[in-house]
Structure formats: C-alpha cells, structure tokens
Design a protein around this motif. Sequence first.
Motif, PDB file in Angstrom:
ATOM      1  N   UNK A   1      26.309 -21.583  25.077  1.00 20.65           N
ATOM      2  CA  UNK A   1      25.392 -22.444  25.842  1.00 20.65           C
ATOM      3  C   UNK A   1      26.092 -23.511  26.678  1.00 20.65           C
ATOM      4  N   UNK A   2      27.402 -23.701  26.476  1.00 16.46           N
ATOM      5  CA  UNK A   2      28.154 -24.583  27.363  1.00 16.46           C
ATOM      6  C   UNK A   2      27.887 -26.070  27.247  1.00 16.46           C
ATOM      7  N   UNK A   3      27.402 -26.545  26.106  1.00 15.42           N
ATOM      8  CA  UNK A   3      27.183 -27.983  25.982  1.00 15.42           C
ATOM      9  C   UNK A   3      26.682 -28.355  24.598  1.00 15.42           C
ATOM     10  N   UNK A   4      26.430 -29.635  24.411  1.00 18.02           N
ATOM     11  CA  UNK A   4      25.950 -30.135  23.118  1.00 18.02           C
ATOM     12  C   UNK A   4      25.222 -31.461  23.352  1.00 18.02           C
ATOM     13  N   UNK A   5      24.106 -31.657  22.649  1.00 17.22           N
ATOM     14  CA  UNK A   5      23.388 -32.938  22.737  1.00 17.22           C
ATOM     15  C   UNK A   5      23.110 -33.553  21.372  1.00 17.22           C
ATOM     16  N   UNK A   6      22.975 -32.705  20.356  1.00 18.79           N
ATOM     17  CA  UNK A   6      22.504 -33.201  19.057  1.00 18.79           C
ATOM     18  C   UNK A   6      23.306 -32.548  17.926  1.00 18.79           C
ATOM     19  N   UNK A   7      23.721 -33.359  16.958  1.00 15.56           N
ATOM     20  CA  UNK A   7      24.251 -32.817  15.693  1.00 15.56           C
ATOM     21  C   UNK A   7      23.425 -33.394  14.555  1.00 15.56           C
ATOM     22  N   UNK A   8      22.928 -32.532  13.695  1.00 12.44           N
ATOM     23  CA  UNK A   8      22.293 -32.992  12.464  1.00 12.44           C
ATOM     24  C   UNK A   8      23.133 -32.486  11.292  1.00 12.44           C
ATOM     25  N   UNK A   9      23.759 -33.405  10.577  1.00 11.78           N
ATOM     26  CA  UNK A   9      24.525 -33.091   9.380  1.00 11.78           C
ATOM     27  C   UNK A   9      23.561 -32.997   8.213  1.00 11.78           C
ATOM     28  N   UNK A  10      23.341 -31.777   7.703  1.00 11.00           N
ATOM     29  CA  UNK A  10      22.407 -31.650   6.571  1.00 11.00           C
ATOM     30  C   UNK A  10      22.977 -30.829   5.414  1.00 11.00           C
ATOM     31  N   UNK A  11      24.126 -30.150   5.631  1.00 14.93           N
ATOM     32  CA  UNK A  11      24.682 -29.336   4.541  1.00 14.93           C
ATOM     33  C   UNK A  11      25.151 -30.261   3.428  1.00 14.93           C
ATOM     34  N   UNK A  12      24.470 -30.222   2.293  1.00 17.06           N
ATOM     35  CA  UNK A  12      24.827 -31.139   1.210  1.00 17.06           C
ATOM     36  C   UNK A  12      24.665 -30.496  -0.156  1.00 17.06           C
TER      37      UNK A  12
ATOM     38  N   UNK B   1      26.332 -37.863  -5.951  1.00 16.99           N
ATOM     39  CA  UNK B   1      25.272 -37.909  -4.935  1.00 16.99           C
ATOM     40  C   UNK B   1      25.052 -39.349  -4.464  1.00 16.99           C
ATOM     41  N   UNK B   2      24.952 -40.270  -5.411  1.00 17.54           N
ATOM     42  CA  UNK B   2      24.782 -41.690  -5.054  1.00 17.54           C
ATOM     43  C   UNK B   2      25.920 -42.148  -4.134  1.00 17.54           C
ATOM     44  N   UNK B   3      27.142 -41.806  -4.536  1.00 13.69           N
ATOM     45  CA  UNK B   3      28.317 -42.270  -3.787  1.00 13.69           C
ATOM     46  C   UNK B   3      28.349 -41.682  -2.381  1.00 13.69           C
ATOM     47  N   UNK B   4      28.142 -40.372  -2.298  1.00 14.94           N
ATOM     48  CA  UNK B   4      28.296 -39.720  -0.981  1.00 14.94           C
ATOM     49  C   UNK B   4      27.135 -40.050  -0.054  1.00 14.94           C
ATOM     50  N   UNK B   5      25.934 -40.160  -0.613  1.00 14.10           N
ATOM     51  CA  UNK B   5      24.782 -40.428   0.266  1.00 14.10           C
ATOM     52  C   UNK B   5      24.850 -41.861   0.813  1.00 14.10           C
ATOM     53  N   UNK B   6      25.402 -42.796   0.017  1.00 14.41           N
ATOM     54  CA  UNK B   6      25.617 -44.159   0.529  1.00 14.41           C
ATOM     55  C   UNK B   6      26.734 -44.124   1.574  1.00 14.41           C
ATOM     56  N   UNK B   7      27.760 -43.343   1.303  1.00 13.45           N
ATOM     57  CA  UNK B   7      28.889 -43.220   2.234  1.00 13.45           C
ATOM     58  C   UNK B   7      28.453 -42.663   3.584  1.00 13.45           C
ATOM     59  N   UNK B   8      27.540 -41.698   3.573  1.00 13.97           N
ATOM     60  CA  UNK B   8      27.071 -41.093   4.842  1.00 13.97           C
ATOM     61  C   UNK B   8      26.397 -42.147   5.727  1.00 13.97           C
TER      62      UNK B   8
ATOM     63  N   UNK C   1      34.708 -34.183  -6.960  1.00 16.01           N
ATOM     64  CA  UNK C   1      35.508 -33.970  -5.735  1.00 16.01           C
ATOM     65  C   UNK C   1      34.810 -32.992  -4.788  1.00 16.01           C
ATOM     66  N   UNK C   2      34.154 -31.997  -5.361  1.00 19.16           N
ATOM     67  CA  UNK C   2      33.445 -31.001  -4.553  1.00 19.16           C
ATOM     68  C   UNK C   2      32.344 -31.680  -3.713  1.00 19.16           C
ATOM     69  N   UNK C   3      31.617 -32.591  -4.357  1.00 20.90           N
ATOM     70  CA  UNK C   3      30.547 -33.292  -3.624  1.00 20.90           C
ATOM     71  C   UNK C   3      31.129 -34.180  -2.517  1.00 20.90           C
ATOM     72  N   UNK C   4      32.266 -34.835  -2.797  1.00 22.92           N
ATOM     73  CA  UNK C   4      32.903 -35.658  -1.752  1.00 22.92           C
ATOM     74  C   UNK C   4      33.280 -34.771  -0.568  1.00 22.92           C
ATOM     75  N   UNK C   5      33.797 -33.597  -0.890  1.00 22.10           N
ATOM     76  CA  UNK C   5      34.280 -32.674   0.139  1.00 22.10           C
ATOM     77  C   UNK C   5      33.131 -32.220   1.062  1.00 22.10           C
ATOM     78  N   UNK C   6      32.017 -31.772   0.467  1.00 22.85           N
ATOM     79  CA  UNK C   6      30.902 -31.269   1.300  1.00 22.85           C
ATOM     80  C   UNK C   6      30.172 -32.436   1.972  1.00 22.85           C
ATOM     81  N   UNK C   7      29.773 -33.422   1.174  1.00 22.32           N
ATOM     82  CA  UNK C   7      28.864 -34.456   1.693  1.00 22.32           C
ATOM     83  C   UNK C   7      29.570 -35.506   2.571  1.00 22.32           C
ATOM     84  N   UNK C   8      30.862 -35.736   2.325  1.00 22.31           N
ATOM     85  CA  UNK C   8      31.560 -36.736   3.154  1.00 22.31           C
ATOM     86  C   UNK C   8      32.519 -36.071   4.147  1.00 22.31           C
TER      87      UNK C   8
END
Length: 433
Positions: A250-261, A325-332, A277-284
């Motif tokens: 499509x040659x462009x980008x306007x929006x990113x939604x980070x939802x993989x958690x 979850x608490x740590x990474x969701x606050x970090x996001x 560590x796995x949660x830090x890796x995916x969520x952060x």
Amino acid sequence: MGKLKPADPIQIQAAQLALRKAIFDSTGQYMPVTYCVNEDAARFMVRSDAAGLLAAGPLSPDEMVYANGPALWLERPEAKVIQAKIRKHLDTGQAIPRAYLMKSIGLLLACNPATTATIESIAAGSMRVRGAAERLGGIWALSKRQRDFIRTWESESYREKLSRTTSQGSLQGRIAVVTGAGSGLGRGIAIGLARAGAMVAACDLDRPAAEETVSLIRQEMPGAAAAAITCNVTDETSVEQAYQTLLQRWGGLDILVNAAGVAPAYSLVNLPADKFRFALEVNLTGYFLMARAAARILMQQGMGGSIINLSSKSGLDASKNNTPYNATKAGEIHMARGWAMELGEYGIRVNSVCPGNVFEGSKIWNPEYIKVCAKKYGIKPEEVIPYYVNKTILKREIKRQDIADAVVFLCSDQARTITGQTLVADSGQVMVR
Ligand SMILES: NC(=O)c1ccc[n+]([C@@H]2O[C@H](COP(=O)([O-])OP(=O)(O)OC[C@H]3O[C@@H](n4cnc5c(N)ncnc54)[C@H](O)[C@@H]3O)[C@@H](O)[C@H]2O)c1
C-alpha cells in the motif's frame, strides 16, 4: 528485452511515500500507492520523449474515466516537487491522476486497491500505444469535444461511480497496522478500523487467525482493503519484514495499534521468572519494536500519524496475581507518553487506551484464567463475568466494538489535539486522577 529488473526497493519505497504525501498535500486524500513491475512502463520510461508523449491527453474513454487521464510524468521522488506538478495539473481543471511514471523508478498507482489491476493495464496499454503511434505519425488524443461528451455521458459516470469505494468513515483511506489482530481485542479493533474506512493490515503470530480476521472484514465489507501479515512482535527481523510487506502493498502508513499482549497469571510467590520475562518481551519489547519501525516510516512520510498502545485498567490500578501484567501495562502507558513527546513535532500523536475486562473473543480469558480469577474472589467460574460486570459503575459488559470505538476516535482528526493521554474504556471501574 530480458527479464525486467525492478528499481532498488529503498528508492521505490521513497517514491511511494513521497507520492502519497504529495497527493495528500494537494487534495487532502489518503491514498495507497502501489508500485507495478510492468514491462511496457519500463520500456516507455527510458524514452527521451516519454514526458511529452504522456502530456498528449487521454486516448480512450477508459483512460479518461478509470485512470483520470494518462500517467503523470515525475522526475524524482521529492514530495514538494511532485505536489507542485499535481497542483499545476489540477489547476487546468483535470482530475487527480491515478497513474504516475517516475523516471528511473517506474509505474506507480494511487488508487483503491480493488481497481489497481484495471488501472495498471489501462496505463501500460496507453504507453504501448503512445510509443507505437509516435512511429506511425503521431498521437491522436481525445479532443476537448470528445472529452466533454464523455464527462457528461451517463453510463461512464455510472461506471466511474462503481469503481470508487463506498465507505466514507472518519478514517477513510488511512493505512493501519494492528498487532494481535488474530484474536480478541486486536481482531475487534481491526474490524472497527475497517468499519471506519481504514485499510487494515492484520498482524499476528498466528497466521490463520489473522486471515480469519481479514475474511470477517471482507464478509462484512466486500470492498474493504485488508491483508493478513505474519509477524512476531518480539522479533526485530519479523517486525521489519511485516512493515516491508505493508509498504510494498500500500506504500504508506498512518496508524499503528499495538495490541498483541499476554497475561501470565500467577501469585508473586509462584511466578516463574521465565513467565515474567516472556511478558516483558511481548508486552514491552513488542510494543517498542513495532512503534520504532512505525515512527521511522511516519517521519519519512511526513503526514503525521497515530500510535495507540492498548494497555489495560491494570496499567493504572494494580490487580492481584498479575505481577508481569501490572508492570508491563503500566510501562506501555509511560512509553506512550515519552513517544508522544518525541514525535509531536512530526504531527504523530501517541495515546493509550485502557480497556476494562473484555471477555468477548479473548484468549486471555481462557478457562484456566477464569478459574484463577474465581479462586481469587472465592466464587464459581461461571460467576466471574457477572462479578466483573457488577464492579463497573455502568453495570455494562464491555464489548470489542466499545474498545474499537475509542481507538477509532483517537486515530481520527476529531482527536487532533490529543496526545500523550490515556483513555479508559471500562464502564467506569477505574477513575484517573
Ligand atoms: N481482554 C481483556 O479483558 C483485556 C483488557 C484490557 C486490555 N487488554 C489488552 O488487549 C490486548 C489483547 O488482549 P486479548 O484479550 O484480545 O488477548 P488474546 O490472547 O485473545 O489475543 C492476543 C493476540 O496476540 C497474538 N500474539 C501473542 N503474542 C504475539 C507475538 N509475539 N507477536 C504477534 N502476535 C502475538 C496472539 O496470537 C493473539 O491472536 C492485550 O494487550 C491485553 O493486555 C485485554
């Protein structure tokens, strides 16, 4: 001619982004830009008289109606120069061209993806005819009388109307990437963005799941542009490849939604370090890698943009048995604030959305997790959903579309002054002070 060698991918990408920006600046339209490896265009491009031959006007009703005239000749991938050329063209009363021939690059199309094949064949056919006509005594383009007749020709305006997209939502034509789009909230957000008119790249580790999301979008909106892209957000190479695939398409980008958690649920004393560590890796790390690559493209494109980190009410209010979850969701949320400060000067807005508990279609809310929650509150597993709904002020179960609506709003121009903020969509469970 031997096998056609496409131009350098970095130059093609720069050409796509520059053309997209020039079209946006001259018309306000968000357009995908596709590069075509086309032999007729490549042969025609190297002619010294290519620009003059294209300037001769449309040769056929199809070229006029579907492609808005012959390809516009462009000298180099510079948005300002292209914009000036497009402006000059529009000032003569002509419509915005859908095909462009850029020196040393080739054929670029700026049109609804559903019409790409048709316009490529019209544009390339026209170049073939123009080249041959020159040898046979010159080009006979349609006269002004013929063009005026076609413009008011009822069947042609009907055909043209059919070739246009029908959706006119608040994100019409915007190109969006959604991670975790194969399930739960990511899927709901991908569908919600498509309902708002965006072109959606559904990215997920689970390819069949991402494809299912795309087919759900197509079932509901047959004309919508949607694509499934395999992507592991924790892997730098996979992230880069996902964006390359998107840009090629499509040659462009306007929006990113980070939802993989992910949400490994353990009490502190039972939490294995590898799960933490796995949660830090995916969520952060995953949110960071996706946002870094997006920001680089958005900055190069120069049209602003919107990044959303899907956090959680657990990012604001800690919950029991939820350390990673608490740590990474606050970090996001906090990463989003910092990115908003860094990217604001490029018109890129960064915000977080904090959903309350959303059970619909979520794999996080699997039977095991429900059992952990039931144990935590001393209730039966089947009482967990009503228990959580009852904790909200509105006593209303939150659905995926509720979260998609919050994301669509933040990505739209209606939220043009909102950046670095956290929007809580939880039926009133957590109050931000
Ligand atoms: N469901 C809720 O109640 C709720 C509430 C608040 C926030 N959230 C947030 O919403 C997001 C999605 O949650 P959900 O409940 O829909 O989860 P889900 O498990 O149903 O979906 C997550 C998706 O992410 C994908 N994924 C996982 N790891 C990946 C990786 N490394 N690369 C690419 N894709 C990967 C999975 O394949 C899956 O399709 C999470 O960030 C979560 O924290 C969920």
